[in-house]
Design a protein around this motif. Structure first.
Motif, PDB file in Angstrom:
ATOM      1  N   SER A  82      18.790   8.756  14.703  1.00 43.76           N
ATOM      2  CA  SER A  82      18.412  10.073  15.221  1.00 43.76           C
ATOM      3  C   SER A  82      19.341  11.152  14.687  1.00 43.76           C
ATOM      4  CB  SER A  82      18.453  10.076  16.748  1.00 43.76           C
ATOM      5  OG  SER A  82      17.692   9.012  17.253  1.00 43.76           O
ATOM      6  N   THR A 103      17.300   7.007  21.832  1.00 48.65           N
ATOM      7  CA  THR A 103      15.879   7.237  21.609  1.00 48.65           C
ATOM      8  C   THR A 103      15.067   6.192  22.367  1.00 48.65           C
ATOM      9  OG1 THR A 103      16.555   7.896  19.395  1.00 48.65           O
ATOM     10  CG2 THR A 103      14.199   7.682  19.788  1.00 48.65           C
ATOM     11  N   ASP A 121      11.284   8.129  13.754  1.00 49.06           N
ATOM     12  CA  ASP A 121      12.578   7.630  14.203  1.00 49.06           C
ATOM     13  C   ASP A 121      12.328   6.588  15.294  1.00 49.06           C
ATOM     14  OD1 ASP A 121      15.160   7.276  15.122  1.00 49.06           O
ATOM     15  OD2 ASP A 121      15.279   9.243  16.100  1.00 49.06           O
TER      16      ASP A 121
END
Ligand SMILES: Nc1nc2c(ncn2[C@@H]2O[C@H](COP(=O)(O)OP(=O)(O)OP(=O)(O)O)[C@@H](O)[C@H]2O)c(=O)[nH]1
Ligand SMILES: Nc1nc2c(ncn2[C@@H]2O[C@H](COP(=O)(O)OP(=O)(O)O)[C@@H](O)[C@H]2O)c(=O)[nH]1
Ligand SMILES: [Mg+2]
Ligand SMILES: [Mg+2]
Lengths: 427, 409
Positions: A82, A103, A121
C-alpha cells in the motif's frame, strides 16, 4: 488548464488544507486513446491464445475487462504494497506511509495517464490461490495483460514470502503466462550495497531451484531493488510498465534519433503524474540521469502549482495586451507548451524540459556548452514532439465518445496550455 | 520612462540614509535550545550546512555547546550556539554558565519535540530558560518551534499545535512573572487554560525557578515582556524554512533598503513576484509582490520555494558530484505557455533571485537584461566594503530599461 504540470492543490504539510484527493484522475488524451486501441489488439490476441491454449476450462468470463493493463501488488502483510501504491500513484510523501492502515480488501485504482492502468493492491493475509471459503475467480484477476508485482520486505525474514511467491509463479505459469512476474525486493533503504546484492542472489536462487524442481524453466521473473524513500521505486515501475507499452521500440528510436541530432547525452519521455519514464534513448541505463530528470519534473510541477494555478484578473490581461505590446498574450509567447531550461554550474551543462501533451514531457540532458545552440535545438525538439504526438495520434474518425472508458468526450484539437489558470482540470 | 523615476528616487534616498550603516558587519548571538533529541542540530544542519532531512539520523547528541559562525549575506554573522539538551548540560547552563550563556542574546530559538512523553518536565525546563534569558537579555526575541510535527496525524496537526501554543504562552507568562518577582498566577490563568497536567507543570516550574541564583535582580521590572513567535515545524517539509526565514528576517541589516529596491525592480520589469534568497541556506531574505500577485492563494509559497530550490540544489550536487555547498546551478528558466514565465538566477555573490512574471518572449528577455543591470544596485548585500552610491545604481537601472524599451519597439 490541461497541462501535464497542473494538478489539484495539495500542500505537503499545511494543517489548514484539506486532505489530498484520493486519485489524480483525468480525461483520456488522444495519446491514451491510441495506445488504448493498439493495446486492445494485443489483448485480444492474448486472450485468443488463452482460449486456444492450454488449460482454460471455460470461455473466459471477464465482464469488467476494459482492456486496461493491470498491475497486481501482492506479498506478505506489511511488506509495503500500500505504501508503494500510495507513493507512486497518489503522491503520498514517503514518511506519511507510517499512518497507512492494514489493507482489508483488494484496493482497485484506475490510473489514467498516457495509457490507462489498473492498480490492484491486495491484502497480505489472503492467498488468492488457496482461499477455500471464498474461492477467487482467477480469470477475473489474471485474465488481463499485465504484471504481478510481488513485494518482499528485505528488512524482514523472507522465507515464507519466497515460498508463497514460488507457489504463485507455478500457478501463473500453468494458466496465465502473459502475466509478467516482477519481484520487488523492497525497503532496501539503509541496507549496504553488498547486502542488497546478497539478498537478491539468495532470493533468485531459491526461486530458480524451486521452479526447476517443478519442471518450469525460463519463467519471466524479474527482480528490482526498491525503496519508497528514493527513486528506485519509480525506476522499477518504469521498467515494469515499459514492458506493457505497445510499439515501445519505435518510441525509443525517436528518442535515440533526437539525441543524435541534438547531441543530447540522455533523453527521457516522462509520465508527468507518476514520474515513470515510458521510454528513453538507446544509451545505457543510468540511474543518476534518471534521478536528476525526474527531480526536474518535480520542480516544474511545483513551480506550476505555486505560480500557475490561479486565475489572473481580466485587467491584468488587458494591461499586458495593451500598449506597447498590442498583442494577445497567446501571440506574445514563442511556445504554447510548458518549456524550461536549466544550466548546471559545474560544466555549464544544460538540461531541458518540454511538455509533449497533457500527460507526457520530454526531458533531456545536454552536452556541455550547448546552451548557445538552444534555438536550433528547440526547432529539433519541436519536430520530435510533433512526431511523438503523431505516434500517439488516433485517426479523427476513431475519436468517438464510446471509445473512451467512462464516456467522456475526447478533446477535439489540441487543448493544451491555452487555459488561463484554472485550478486542476478546468473545463 | 518618467514612470520609473518615482520608485528609483525613493530607493536612492533610503539607500543614502542607510549608507552609514552599510559599513558595519552585524553580529548576532543566537541560542538554540531544547531537550536532547528535539531536533536542534538537525535543523541547523539542514538550513546552514545543506544536509538532507534523512542525513540527520546520523547526528549524535551535542556535547555541551556547539558554536558556529554563519556568515549570512555580506554584513551579518550569526553566532549560533547549539546547546546540547541533555539534562546535565541544561542544569549547567542555568547555573555555572548562566551569565556566559544568557547575556547578549539577540535571539533564542527554543525547540519542543511534539512527541516527547514528559511534557510537564519539558515545560518546567522551558520556564527556567526563559527566566534566565529575560534576566540577562531583556531585549532578546524568542522563537518557539513545536517540532517533529510530521509525526502527528495530518488531520489533527492544527489542533495539537494550537493546544501547545496556548500552553507555551501561558508558561512564558509564568516565567516572566517569576522575574518580575511576582507570584505566578497559577490559579488565575493556569486552571482556566488547561486543567490537570498543565497546572502541575506550572507548579514545578515555579519551584525550580525559585531555587535559582538571581543576584542581579534587586528590583522588580514591572513592564517586562517577551517578544515571542511560535511555529509548527518538521525537517520533512517546508515549515522549517518558514520558521527560519522569520528568525533571520529581523536580523538582516538594511532590510528597508533591500525592500525598496526590490520594489522598484519589480515595477520596472513588470513582475508579479520577486524573491531574494540567501545563496547557501536558500532562506528568503526579502520579497516583493505586485497587487496582482497578491491574489496567489498559496500563502506558503515563499518557504515552499526555499524548500524546492534547496532540494534541487541537492539533486544537482548528487548528479555533478560537486560539494553540496558549492554553487550548483546558475540559471533556471520556465515558461508555461501563455500562463506565466519565471526564472531563478544567480544574482549577487551571496544571493539568488526568483522572478515570476506575465508570459511573453520580449517581456521575458528584457526582464532578464534588467535584472542583470540591477545587480550593482544590490551589491551592498555582499559586504560592507563595496556599497555603491545610490546614484550609480539608479542610472544603470535606467539604462537597462532603455534597452528593454528598444527591444519592444
Ligand atoms: N520525525 C522527525 N524526526 C526529526 C525531526 N527533526 C529531527 N529529527 C530526528 O531527531 C533526532 C535527534 O535530532 P538532533 O538534531 O540530533 O537533536 P538535538 O536537539 O540536537 O539533540 P541534543 O544535541 O542532544 O540536544 C535525529 O535522529 C533526527 O533525524 C523532525 O522534524 N521529524
Ligand atoms: N524503510 C522503509 N519502510 C517502508 C518502505 N515501504 C513501506 N515501508 C513501511 O512498511 C510499513 C507497512 O507498509 P504497508 O504499505 O501498510 O504494507 P502492506 O501491508 O504490504 O500494504 C509502513 O510502516 C511503511 O511506512 C520502504 O521502502 N522503506
Ligand atoms: Mg496494505
Ligand atoms: Mg544536537
Amino acid at each position: 488548464m490541461a497541462s501535464a504540470f497542473r494538478r489539484g492543490s495539495e500542500a505537503l504539510f499545511d494543517p489548514s488544507t484539506e486532505p489530498r484527493p484520493p486519485c489524480v484522475s483525468r480525461r483520456p488524451s488522444r495519446a491514451m486513446l491510441n495506445l488504448h486501441r493498439v493495446y486492445e489488439q494485443n489483448r485480444q490476441r492474448v486472450q485468443q491464445n488463452l482460449k486456444d491454449g492450454v488449460k482454460v476450462p471455460e470461455p473466459i468470463a471477464v465482464p469488467h475487462a476494459k482492456g486496461k493493463p493491470r498491475l497486481l501488488l501482492m506479498g506478505q502483510r506489511r511488506s509495503g504494497k500500500s505504501s508503494i501504491s500510495s507513493v507512486v500513484f497518489h503522491k503520498l510523501p514517503p514518511n506519511e506511509t507510517l499512518f497507512l492502515e492494514s489493507t482489508a480488501r483488494i484496493q482497485k485504482d484506475s490510473l489514467n495517464s498516457f495509457m490507462e492502468f489498473q492498480v490492484w493492491d491486495f491484502p497480505g493475509q489472503i492467498d488468492v490461490f488457496d482461499n477455500p471459503a471464498f474461492p477467487f475467480d482467477m480469470d477475473a484477476i489474471f485474465g488481463e495483460i499485465g504484471a504481478l508485482i510481488w513485494v518482499i520486505d528485505a528488512q524482514d525474514d523472507y522465507l515464507e514470502a519466497v515460498a508463497r511467491l514460488n507457489a504463485t509463479i507455478l500457478h501463473l505459469q500453468r494458466s496465465y503466462q502473459h502475466i509478467n512476474i516482477e519481484v520487488f525486493i523492497h525497503k532496501v533503504d539503509g541496507l549496504s550495497d553488498d547486502y542488497k546484492l546478497d539478498i537478491q542472489r539468495d532470493i533468485t536462487i531459491r526461486i530458480q531451484d524451486e521452479l526447476s524442481d517443478q519442471g518450469v524453466e525460463n519463467a519471466p521473473v524479474n527482480f528490482h531493488l526498491t525503496s519508497i524513500y528514493n527513486h528506485s521505486i519509480f525506476e522499477a515501475f518504469s521498467k515494469v510498465i515499459q514492458k506493457l507499452i505497445p510499439r515501445l521500440g519505435q518510441l525509443e528510436a525517436i528518442l535515440t534519433n533526437l539525441c543524435r541530432t541534438c547531441r543530447f547525452e540522455k533523453a527521457y519521455l516522462f509520465d508527468v503524474n507518476t514520474k515513470i519514464y515510458i521510454a528513453t534513448d538507446s544509451t545505457p541505463e543510468d540511474m543518476a540521469s534518471y534521478e536528476i530528470c525526474s527531480d526536474y519534473v518535480d520542480v516544474i510541477i511545483d513551480f506550476t502549482e505555486v505560480y500557475g494555478s490561479w486565475q489572473r484578473t481580466p485587467e491584468w490581461r488587458k494591461r499586458l495586451e495593451g500598449p506597447p505590446w498590442e498583442q494577445k498574450l497567446e501571440d506574445q509567447v514563442a511556445c504554447e507548451w510548458a518549456e524550461s531550461g536549466m544550466v548546471l554550474a559545474d560544466a555549464q551543462r544544460p538540461i531541458m524540459l518540454r511538455e509533449v501533451d497533457r500527460f507526457l514531457a520530454l526531458v533531456a540532458i545536454m552536452k556541455e556548452g550547448s546552451y548557445e545552440k538552444m534555438p536550433q535545438i528547440n526547432m529539433n525538439v519541436d519536430v520530435v514532439v510533433k512526431g511523438l504526438t503523431e505516434f500517439f495520434e488516433i485517426t479523427k474518425s476513431k475519436m468517438t465518445p464510446t471509445a473512451v472508458p467512462g464516456g467522456v468526450t475526447a478533446v477535439g484539437g489540441n487543448g493544451v496550455m491555452n487555459g488561463h489558470g484554472v485550478v486542476g482540470d478546468g473545463r | 520612462m518618467a514612470d520609473y523615476d518615482q520608485p528609483t528616487m525613493g530607493a536612492s534616498t533610503a539607500a543614502a540614509a542607510a549608507h552609514a550603516q552599510l559599513k558595519k558587519v552585524k553580529k548576532q548571538k543566537v541560542l538554540l535550545m531544547g531537550k536532547s533529541g528535539s531536533g536542534k542540530s538537525s535543523m541547523r544542519s539542514i538550513i546552514f550546512s545543506n544536509y538532507l532531512a534523512r542525513d540527520t539520523r546520523r547526528l549524535g547528541a551535542t556535547i555541551d555547546i556547539d558554536l558556529s559562525h554563519v556568515k549570512f549575506l555580506g554584513n551579518l554573522t550569526l553566532n549560533l550556539w547549539d546547546c546540547g539538551g541533555q539534562e546535565a548540560f541544561m542544569e549547567n547552563y542555568l547555573s555555572q554558565q548562566r551569565a556566559h550563556v544568557f547575556s547578549n542574546v539577540g535571539v533564542l530559538i527554543y525547540v519542543f519535540d511534539i512527541e516527547s512523553r514528559d511534557v510537564d518536565r519539558d515545560l518546567a525546563t522551558y520556564v527556567n530558560i526563559i527566566s534566565a534569558l529575560v534576566q540577562y537579555s531583556r531585549e532578546a526575541k524568542v522563537f518557539v518551534l513545536i517540532h517533529k510535527m510530521d509525526l502527528i496525524q495530518p488531520m489533527t496537526r492544527e489542533d495539537v499545535f494550537d493546544r501547545r501554543v496556548a500552553l507555551v504562552r501561558r508558561k512564558t507568562a509564568e516565567a516572566v512573572a517569576i522575574v518580575r518577582k511576582q507570584k505566578p498566577e497559577v490559579s488565575g490563568v493556569g486552571v482556566g487554560g488547561l486543567p490537570g497536567p498543565g497546572g502541575g507543570g506550572g507548579g514545578g516550574g515555579a519551584m525550580m525557578a525559585g531555587s535559582l541564583p538571581s543576584p542581579e535582580l534587586s528590583t522588580p521590572i514591572p513592564d517586562l515582556e517577551v517578544e515571542m513567535q511560535l511555529f509548527a515545524t518538521s525537517i520533512w517539509d517546508q515549515s522549517l524554512y518558514k520558521a527560519w526565514a522569520s528568525i533571520i528576517h529581523d536580523l538582516v541589516p538594511n532590510l528597508s533598503v533591500i525592500e525598496t529596491q526590490l520594489a522598484s525592480l519589480g515595477v520596472a520589469i513588470d513582475a508579479d513576484e520577486i524573491l531574494l534568497f540567501e545563496r547557501t541556506s536558500f532562506l528568503v531574505v526579502s520579497k516583493w509582490t505586485s497587487p496582482e500577485g497578491e491574489s496567489n492563494p498559496y500563502g506558503d509559497r515563499f518557504e515552499r520555494m526555499s524548500n524546492i530550490l534547496k532540494a534541487w540544489k541537492h539533486t544537482c550536487s548528487k548528479y555533478t558530484g560537486t560539494p553540496r555547498n558549492a554553487e550548483q546551478f546558475s540559471d533556471f528558466e520556465y515558461k508555461m505557455g501563455a500562463n506565466f514565465s519565471m526564472f531563478v538566477t544567480k544574482f549577487t555573490t551571496n544571493t539568488y533571485i526568483l522572478v515570476c512574471m506575465p508570459p511573453g518572449e520580449a517581456r521575458f528577455n528584457s526582464a532578464k537584461l534588467n535584472v542583470a543591470a540591477a545587480r550593482p544596485w544590490f551589491r551592498f548585500l555582499d559586504g560592507p566594503m563595496i556599497a555603491p552610491t545610490a546614484g550609480i545604481g539608479s542610472s544603470q537601472m535606467l539604462s537597462g530599461l532603455a534597452a528593454a524599451g528598444g527591444e519592444v519597439a
